[in-house]
Design an enzyme around this catalytic site. Structure first.
Site, PDB file in Angstrom:
ATOM      1  N   ASN A  72      -2.839   9.952  -6.636  1.00  0.00           N
ATOM      2  CA  ASN A  72      -4.018  10.583  -6.791  1.00  0.00           C
ATOM      3  C   ASN A  72      -4.121  11.244  -8.168  1.00  0.00           C
ATOM      4  O   ASN A  72      -5.069  11.396  -8.547  1.00  0.00           O
ATOM      5  CB  ASN A  72      -3.921  11.785  -5.757  1.00  0.00           C
ATOM      6  N   ASN A 172      -6.696   4.254  -7.930  1.00  0.00           N
ATOM      7  CA  ASN A 172      -5.796   4.512  -6.908  1.00  0.00           C
ATOM      8  C   ASN A 172      -6.700   5.029  -5.535  1.00  0.00           C
ATOM      9  O   ASN A 172      -7.584   6.091  -5.912  1.00  0.00           O
ATOM     10  CB  ASN A 172      -4.850   5.315  -7.074  1.00  0.00           C
ATOM     11  N   GLU A 173      -6.705   4.253  -4.457  1.00  0.00           N
ATOM     12  CA  GLU A 173      -7.208   4.943  -3.339  1.00  0.00           C
ATOM     13  C   GLU A 173      -8.444   5.522  -3.496  1.00  0.00           C
ATOM     14  O   GLU A 173      -9.136   6.478  -3.156  1.00  0.00           O
ATOM     15  CB  GLU A 173      -6.192   6.228  -2.523  1.00  0.00           C
ATOM     16  N   TYR A 244       2.065   5.567   5.406  1.00  0.00           N
ATOM     17  CA  TYR A 244       3.035   6.483   5.619  1.00  0.00           C
ATOM     18  C   TYR A 244       3.325   6.850   7.175  1.00  0.00           C
ATOM     19  O   TYR A 244       2.196   6.775   7.847  1.00  0.00           O
ATOM     20  CB  TYR A 244       2.883   7.929   4.961  1.00  0.00           C
ATOM     21  N   GLU A 292       2.626   1.773  -2.065  1.00  0.00           N
ATOM     22  CA  GLU A 292       2.714   3.271  -1.345  1.00  0.00           C
ATOM     23  C   GLU A 292       3.518   3.057  -0.104  1.00  0.00           C
ATOM     24  O   GLU A 292       2.538   2.819   0.759  1.00  0.00           O
ATOM     25  CB  GLU A 292       1.761   4.173  -1.509  1.00  0.00           C
ATOM     26  N   GLN A 350       8.139   8.863  -2.872  1.00  0.00           N
ATOM     27  CA  GLN A 350       8.334   8.640  -4.426  1.00  0.00           C
ATOM     28  C   GLN A 350       9.809   8.810  -4.714  1.00  0.00           C
ATOM     29  O   GLN A 350      10.563   8.490  -3.684  1.00  0.00           O
ATOM     30  CB  GLN A 350       7.450   9.866  -5.175  1.00  0.00           C
TER      31      GLN A 350
END
Length: 503
Positions: A72, A172-173, A244, A292, A350
């Site tokens: 982000n 990203n996203e 996740y 991710e 991470q």
């Protein structure tokens, strides 16, 4: 006692175990950078402020590629803020994580760190608040040899040779409404295609990654990928995937089956990409960059953000991972390997402190979390060709995924050394006898059985005071007869079974 069977044959190959599957992620979030990989004044830090103890653990972890600087964070980032004399760099508000970014660590420091860690850098460009020109400027700074304003600026800053970054994420996203610069699929797809075309004019050797959905639960999932790829398929090399798994609800049976969801996620993205390829008459098969993934107690994040104001590098989501979490991480790695024909890059998020395998204390030690171990051992021994396994296994019931197999497996055969590594997870709450048939690989003998079992202490964690509480232990190798044998997989465990040629 229930049992399972597994037959392995080298004829059933999936593809090579790409080293890029063992990637990690460094974002300017929490203490991943500041107090994680970078801490000037730390007893182990070098002249650039890079923590030597974290570098050592990164090399031990076996990380191959590291994505930077977000996440982000990248959607509002000015890359120019992080180059040149540190004293001249501006302090900025980071809108992604509501912190003050000092910019004392930036692109040049990351490249120095990556070289010291022996990892391949993977850069993300800001397509949230910026666009084509800024992405091209960054690529010129990093990869052009010299003779232009930005490449000569890099040389002035001390990097005479180009950094030669090969992997680039196009944002990203950007499907997520939380993202600074959130876009529709059409808006992002067109911008990504324009950026890709321009970047490959500067350096045709680079590989580009288009943003897929930020997770499989998004209401636009699959439709987002289809629209984005209709714009970008001919210009990019990968489509990203992020996921996740949150154990906060205490549903142990379901969290242990998280790999079932990841498996379905990969299958869905591959199907969508292949649909676009068929529609547009492309012969090339697009791969996935699963850049991710991890276990994350995500429900804790909002409280972390809400309880403080604008500060530098606050502690964010520094989850203490349990023995069960380590089993789940090992199973997710099995899934990534099982899709080695279509997943070409993967990054656990991470690296340090932020939902990370490595934890640190500012001014103090660094230690291995429970999830460090299955990653490190898989990265070390998953070398060669991934083989398709079709285990016969009992099943159990979960709330989220219905009936799932108790056993999950993958095998990797190293043709050069003749060795075989079998990775196996027992998701059940009882020991599982596994009958192995390796007659397709004659002449192998059992060499080692390592297990990380969570059955007796599922909530156990590694801490600064007890950094070795959750570690793999060695079990007795199976009795072997003519390429067959039986091994016991402990309850709720991740296992590595290694076989070597007879001496």
């Amino acid at each position: 006692m229930r049992s399972a069977q597994l037959t392995i044959d080298p004829a059933f190959a999936i593809g090579p175990a790409d080293r890029r599957l063992f990637g990690s992620f460094v974002e300017h979030m929490g203490r991943c950078v500041y107090g994680g990989i970078y801490e000037p004044g730390h007893p182990t830090a070098d002249g650039r402020g890079l923590r030597g103890d974290v570098l050592d653990l990164t090399r031990e972890l076996g990380v191959s590629v590291v994505r930077y600087p977000g996440g982000n964070f990248v959607s509002g980032y000015r890359w120019e803020d992080g180059v040149g004399p540190v004293g001249d760099r501006p302090r900025r508000l980071d809108l992604a994580w509501k912190t003050i970014e000092t910019n004392t660590f930036g692109l040049d420091e990351f490249m120095t760190w990556a070289a010291g860690a022996g990892v391949e850098p993977m850069m993300a460009v800001n397509l949230g608040t910026r666009g084509v020109q800024e992405a091209c400027d960054l690529l010129e700074y990093t990869n052009h040899p010299g003779g232009t304003q930005l490449s000569d600026l890099r040389r002035k800053h001390g990097a005479e040779e180009p950094y030669g970054v090969r992997l680039w994420c196009l944002g990203n996203e950007l499907d997520g409404p939380w993202q600074v610069g959130h876009k529709t699929a059409d808006e992002y797809g067109r911008l990504a295609a324009e950026t890709a075309r321009a970047m490959k004019l500067i350096d045709p050797s680079i590989s580009l990654i288009a943003c897929g959905s930020s997770n499989r639960r998004m209401p636009t999932f699959a439709a987002w990928e289809a629209t984005v790829l209709e714009h970008t398929y001919e210009h990019v090399d990968y489509i990203s995937a992020h996921t996740y798994y949150d154990p906060s609800d205490g549903d142990r049976a379901s969290i242990l089956a998280s790999a079932v969801d990841m498996d379905n996620f990969i299958t869905d993205v591959v199907a969508t990409a292949d649909h676009v390829a068929a529609k547009q008459r492309h012969k090339r098969k697009l791969k996935i960059s699963f850049d991710e993934w991890n276990v994350w107690y995500e429900s804790r994040l909002k409280a972390d953000l809400d309880r403080r104001g604008w500060v530098e590098a606050p502690a964010l989501i520094e989850d203490d991972f349990t023995a069960v979490d380590a089993v789940v991480v090992g199973d997710l790695l099995i899934t990534l390997l099982r899709h080695a024909d279509r997943v070409g890059v993967a990054c656990q998020a991470q690296l340090a402190n932020v939902i990370a395998p490595i934890r640190t204390r500012t001014g103090g030690p660094a230690w291995r979390q429970s999830i460090f171990h299955p990653f490190a051992l898989t990265a070390r021994y998953a070398r060669g060709t991934v083989l398709r396994t079709e285990p016969v296994s009992p099943s159990y019931e979960t709330k989220k995924y219905g009936d799932v197999p108790v056993l999950d497996t993958v095998a990797v055969h190293d043709e050069e050394t003749g060795t075989l590594a079998v990775f196996a997870v027992n998701r059940g709450d009882a020991d599982l006898p596994l009958d192995l048939d390796l007659r397709g690989l004659p002449g192998l003998r059992p060499e080692q059985h390592l297990t990380l079992a969570a059955g007796s202490e599922p909530a156990a964690t590694n801490t600064e005071a007890e950094p070795e509480r959750v570690t793999p232990r060695e079990l007795t190798s199976p009795t072997w007869n003519g390429g067959r044998g039986t091994v016991r997989l402990p309850a709720c465990s991740w296992n590595l079974l290694r076989f070597a040629p007879q001496p």
